[in-house]
Design an enzyme around this catalytic site. Structure first.
Site, PDB file in Angstrom:
ATOM      1  N   CYS A 140     -15.530   4.280 -26.485  1.00  0.00           N
ATOM      2  CA  CYS A 140     -16.838   4.918 -26.503  1.00  0.00           C
ATOM      3  C   CYS A 140     -17.446   4.928 -25.112  1.00  0.00           C
ATOM      4  O   CYS A 140     -18.456   4.272 -24.838  1.00  0.00           O
ATOM      5  CB  CYS A 140     -17.741   4.198 -27.502  1.00  0.00           C
ATOM      6  SG  CYS A 140     -17.089   4.329 -29.160  1.00  0.00           S
ATOM      7  N   GLY A 142       0.798  -1.228   0.000  1.00  0.00           N
ATOM      8  CA  GLY A 142       0.000   0.000   0.000  1.00  0.00           C
ATOM      9  C   GLY A 142       0.825   1.270   0.000  1.00  0.00           C
ATOM     10  O   GLY A 142       0.279   2.356   0.177  1.00  0.00           O
TER      11      GLY A 142
HETATM   12  C1  LIG Z   1      -2.395  -5.394  -3.550  1.00  0.00           C
HETATM   13  C2  LIG Z   1      -1.755  -5.959  -2.359  1.00  0.00           C
HETATM   14  C3  LIG Z   1      -0.468  -5.548  -1.968  1.00  0.00           C
HETATM   15  C4  LIG Z   1       0.308  -4.473  -2.684  1.00  0.00           C
HETATM   16  O1  LIG Z   1      -0.317  -3.239  -2.649  1.00  0.00           O
HETATM   17  P1  LIG Z   1       0.424  -1.976  -3.277  1.00  0.00           P
HETATM   18  O2  LIG Z   1      -0.539  -0.872  -3.068  1.00  0.00           O
HETATM   19  O3  LIG Z   1       0.653  -2.267  -4.714  1.00  0.00           O
HETATM   20  O4  LIG Z   1       1.705  -1.824  -2.529  1.00  0.00           O
HETATM   21  C5  LIG Z   1       0.128  -6.170  -0.894  1.00  0.00           C
HETATM   22  N1  LIG Z   1      -0.513  -7.149  -0.206  1.00  0.00           N
HETATM   23  C6  LIG Z   1      -1.752  -7.552  -0.542  1.00  0.00           C
HETATM   24  C7  LIG Z   1      -2.381  -8.636   0.242  1.00  0.00           C
HETATM   25  C8  LIG Z   1      -2.409  -6.985  -1.616  1.00  0.00           C
HETATM   26  O5  LIG Z   1      -3.642  -7.400  -1.942  1.00  0.00           O
END
Ligand SMILES: *Cc1c(COP(=O)(O)O)cnc(C)c1O
Length: 444
Positions: free
Chosen positions: A372, A260
């Site tokens: 579109c 994240g």
């Molecule tokens: C999507 C996801 C991540 C990575 O998220 P980013 O925003 O790309 O860093 C890490 N762990 C889990 C379980 C995820 O679903």
């Protein structure tokens, strides 16, 4: 007193702050990434096309390895995966996070050691679990109660127990877009800490001899730019670790804090400070464990966007320029089929004219795709040279994550190719999805 540099070179440096570190302006108005001029990539491979700067990917992996020397770092494949990408991150010592049997097959085919791979997913199919057990993934994240029995039943009587983490929801709002926030109570992922389902699931896992619980996992959401939600999560998770130790004598050996980590898409936007994250999270974990008399678990982090995003550049060509009322629409040959994030998550990009020098005054335009759909907008109200015209090339930085991996074959224009650039060489690593290929799937 500080003076503000307003020279064109300084303006360029600011604008290039969200581009790969290798990006260099050329006198002809073009940009070079990884030693390769963008116009040359467009001419050779066609448009739309995606570039991936190998050195930038590797550098981002090293940044994590350096910031988190005692943690396991796993690149999250859903941000973007192809065999080259899997190889680069594995060569830099990272593991991989997958959420389907297909991603797992790609990773293993690229030579990623299976014990460094983790399978996630809120609804893993029997096929996903079969592939994970057959290929011997390092960990599987438990996301629901039915999965516990299903996974335990899939383990053969003479097999080693499968190592699992339980994905818990610490109940933290990141204040982000509802489609990218996953750490709060009401969404489809994980097991809630606030209503007791996490505790209950952990008790069930501990009672299954086929499963070996190594620790806890949480993922708060996406595009987070402050360390605070992570510290709150650590605080709550160390509390849970203490309760689990008291109730079951269970020692949490691994603490997976998910990904994240936010990046800047436009100059001036904030990004998560990875070094600060590593330092403060480690201090918080150590303090929480010391207070509860627990050993410090091994940390795991799972960046996706922060590894792939800044290494990617999308290139497309202007097809039409239309003046409607007071607005100017610049329509390109890509769009929501290869850049779905604006339509999906409401984000906006900072496209730039490349391939020719323009001295025209900037004008504010809306850059739209070719589909579109009224929502097929890549950037609204952004400055581009006033003489922008059909045939011009536009480049969008920070386009390496959640672009092609979420792309579709809408209309069906087919997904663009991916070209890896490094040391002055361009090499296609993913082919263009052609109409012939798509037509073969339609069996009448
Ligand atoms: C999507 C996801 C991540 C990575 O998220 P980013 O925003 O790309 O860093 C890490 N762990 C889990 C379980 C995820 O679903």
């Amino acid at each position: 007193m500080t003076t503000v540099d307003v020279s064109p070179a300084a303006a360029d440096a600011d604008e290039l702050s969200v581009w790969p570190a290798s990006t260099t302006p050329l006198p002809c108005g073009d940009l070079e990434v990884g030693g390769v001029p963008l116009a040359q990539v467009a001419d050779r491979f066609g448009t739309p096309v995606y570039l991936l700067d190998e050195a930038e990917v590797r550098e981002r992996c090293r940044l994590y390895a350096h910031a988190f020397p005692h943690a396991d770092i796993r690149y999250t494949a859903k941000a973007f995966l192809c065999r080259a990408m899997a190889r680069w991150v594995a060569e830099e010592g990272l593991g991989l996070n997958v959420c389907s049997a297909s991603e797992l097959e790609v990773a293993v085919a690229a030579g990623v050691p299976p014990d460094r791979i983790v399978l996630h997913g809120n609804a893993k199919s029997p096929h996903d679990l079969e592939a994970a057990l057959r290929l011997g993934v390092g960990r599987i994240t438990i996301d629901s109660l039915p999965e516990i029995t299903r996974l335990a039943a899939a383990v053969g009587p003479h097999d080693e127990p499968v190592k699992v983490l339980v994905r818990v929801v610490p109940g933290i709002s990141t204040g982000l877009h509802e489609k990218t926030s996953t750490g709060t109570g009401v969404q489809k992922f994980g097991l809630s800490m606030t209503d007791g389902s996490a505790h209950h699931a952990i008790a069930r896992v501990l009672a299954q001899p086929e499963l070996e619980l190594t620790g806890l996992h949480c993922h708060l959401g996406s595009q987070i730019t402050s360390v605070r939600p992570y510290l709150t999560a650590v605080h709550r998770l160390t509390g849970l670790m203490a309760r689990l130790h008291q109730s079951y004598g269970f020692t949490t050996r691994e603490l997976d804090l998910g990904g994240g980590h936010g990046i800047a898409y436009r100059p001036g936007e904030p990004a998560l400070d990875i070094t600060a994250l590593a330092r403060t999270v480690r201090a918080e974990v150590c303090q929480g464990c010391a207070a509860a008399g627990l050993p410090v678990p091994r940390l795991i982090v799972e960046p996706g966007r922060a590894v792939a995003g800044p290494a990617g550049v999308a290139l497309c060509r202007v097809l039409t320029v239309k003046h409607t009322g007071a607005r100017t629409f610049v329509a390109v040959d890509g769009g929501m089929s290869d850049s779905p994030r604006p339509a999906l998550h409401g984000v906006r990009y900072a496209p730039r004219l490349v391939g020719r020098l323009s001295l025209a005054e900037p004008t504010r335009v809306t850059v739209v795709g070719r589909h579109c759909e009224a929502g097929d907008i890549l950037a609204s109200d952004v400055p581009l040279p006033g003489d922008i015209r059909p045939g011009d090339l536009l480049a969008v930085p920070a386009a390496g994550a959640y672009h092609l991996s979420v792309a579709s074959a809408y209309s069906p224009v087919g997904r663009p190719p991916v070209v890896a650039v490094a040391d002055g060489y361009a090499r296609q690593v993913v082919r263009h999805e052609t109409f012939d290929g798509l037509a073969r799937q339609d069996v009448g």
